[in-house]
Design a protein around this motif. Structure first.
Motif, PDB file in Angstrom:
ATOM      1  N   SER A  48       0.840  -1.203   0.000  1.00  0.00           N
ATOM      2  CA  SER A  48       0.000   0.000   0.000  1.00  0.00           C
ATOM      3  C   SER A  48       0.873   1.251   0.000  1.00  0.00           C
ATOM      4  N   PRO A  49       0.332   2.344  -0.538  1.00  0.00           N
ATOM      5  CA  PRO A  49       1.093   3.599  -0.509  1.00  0.00           C
ATOM      6  C   PRO A  49       1.481   4.017   0.918  1.00  0.00           C
ATOM      7  N   LEU A  50       0.575   3.807   1.893  1.00  0.00           N
ATOM      8  CA  LEU A  50       0.888   4.158   3.275  1.00  0.00           C
ATOM      9  C   LEU A  50       2.053   3.331   3.799  1.00  0.00           C
ATOM     10  N   LYS A  51       2.046   2.051   3.495  1.00  0.00           N
ATOM     11  CA  LYS A  51       3.147   1.188   3.949  1.00  0.00           C
ATOM     12  C   LYS A  51       4.465   1.630   3.312  1.00  0.00           C
ATOM     13  N   LYS A  52       4.427   2.012   2.050  1.00  0.00           N
ATOM     14  CA  LYS A  52       5.643   2.489   1.386  1.00  0.00           C
ATOM     15  C   LYS A  52       6.169   3.746   2.070  1.00  0.00           C
ATOM     16  N   LEU A  53       5.267   4.662   2.403  1.00  0.00           N
ATOM     17  CA  LEU A  53       5.694   5.883   3.088  1.00  0.00           C
ATOM     18  C   LEU A  53       6.264   5.572   4.468  1.00  0.00           C
ATOM     19  N   ARG A  54       5.639   4.657   5.181  1.00  0.00           N
ATOM     20  CA  ARG A  54       6.102   4.312   6.531  1.00  0.00           C
ATOM     21  C   ARG A  54       7.458   3.619   6.531  1.00  0.00           C
ATOM     22  N   GLN A  55       7.847   3.061   5.421  1.00  0.00           N
ATOM     23  CA  GLN A  55       9.154   2.401   5.345  1.00  0.00           C
ATOM     24  C   GLN A  55      10.287   3.422   5.387  1.00  0.00           C
ATOM     25  N   SER A  56       9.957   4.678   5.120  1.00  0.00           N
ATOM     26  CA  SER A  56      10.928   5.746   5.261  1.00  0.00           C
ATOM     27  C   SER A  56      11.025   6.068   6.755  1.00  0.00           C
ATOM     28  N   ILE A  78      -6.023   8.023   7.198  1.00  0.00           N
ATOM     29  CA  ILE A  78      -5.005   8.841   6.546  1.00  0.00           C
ATOM     30  C   ILE A  78      -4.929   8.543   5.049  1.00  0.00           C
ATOM     31  N   GLU A  79      -5.231   7.323   4.681  1.00  0.00           N
ATOM     32  CA  GLU A  79      -5.143   6.946   3.264  1.00  0.00           C
ATOM     33  C   GLU A  79      -6.234   7.591   2.409  1.00  0.00           C
ATOM     34  N   ARG A  80      -7.248   8.168   3.044  1.00  0.00           N
ATOM     35  CA  ARG A  80      -8.311   8.839   2.294  1.00  0.00           C
ATOM     36  C   ARG A  80      -8.316  10.348   2.506  1.00  0.00           C
ATOM     37  N   ALA A  81      -7.387  10.859   3.274  1.00  0.00           N
ATOM     38  CA  ALA A  81      -7.369  12.280   3.632  1.00  0.00           C
ATOM     39  C   ALA A  81      -6.816  13.139   2.500  1.00  0.00           C
ATOM     40  N   THR A  82      -7.468  14.273   2.299  1.00  0.00           N
ATOM     41  CA  THR A  82      -6.977  15.242   1.318  1.00  0.00           C
ATOM     42  C   THR A  82      -5.883  16.095   1.952  1.00  0.00           C
ATOM     43  N   LEU A  83      -5.216  16.878   1.134  1.00  0.00           N
ATOM     44  CA  LEU A  83      -4.200  17.797   1.654  1.00  0.00           C
ATOM     45  C   LEU A  83      -4.807  18.761   2.662  1.00  0.00           C
ATOM     46  N   ASP A  84      -5.971  19.326   2.340  1.00  0.00           N
ATOM     47  CA  ASP A  84      -6.611  20.257   3.262  1.00  0.00           C
ATOM     48  C   ASP A  84      -7.008  19.577   4.570  1.00  0.00           C
TER      49      ASP A  84
END
Length: 96
Positions: A4-12, A37-43
């Motif tokens: 998942s994109p979140l998992k990829k980000l968390r690997q940092s 968090i995976e559905r949250a917009t920038l705002d």
């Protein structure tokens, strides 16, 4: 295998603390809510930061005040077992 994109980000290392959800406060007639968090917009993320920034500022002020008490007490020669507020008050009175 899908990552998942979140998992990829968390690997940092610096993004490992990303929460699963954020608390979006009530703003502009919209109800407060928790949002994945995976559905949250920038705002929505920016709005969720507002109360967290306020907490961070309050913690920073407390840290600075406590550090100042230590500095003032040390200027009066206070040591570890001395009452810090008493010694800091003596330092304050010495400069009035």
């Amino acid at each position: 295998m899908f990552t998942s994109p979140l998992k990829k980000l968390r690997q940092s290392t610096w993004l490992s603390a990303l929460p699963d959800t954020i608390a979006v406060p009530a703003i502009g007639g919209r109800l407060a809510r928790n949002l994945p968090i995976e559905r949250a917009t920038l705002d929505q993320i920016a709005f969720a930061l507002l109360p967290l920034e306020q907490e961070r500022r309050e913690i920073g002020r407390k840290i600075m005040a406590l550090e100042e008490i230590i500095t003032m007490a040390r200027k009066q020669g206070a040591l570890g077992a001395d009452i810090a507020v008493t010694a800091a008050t003596q330092e304050l009175e010495a400069h009035q």
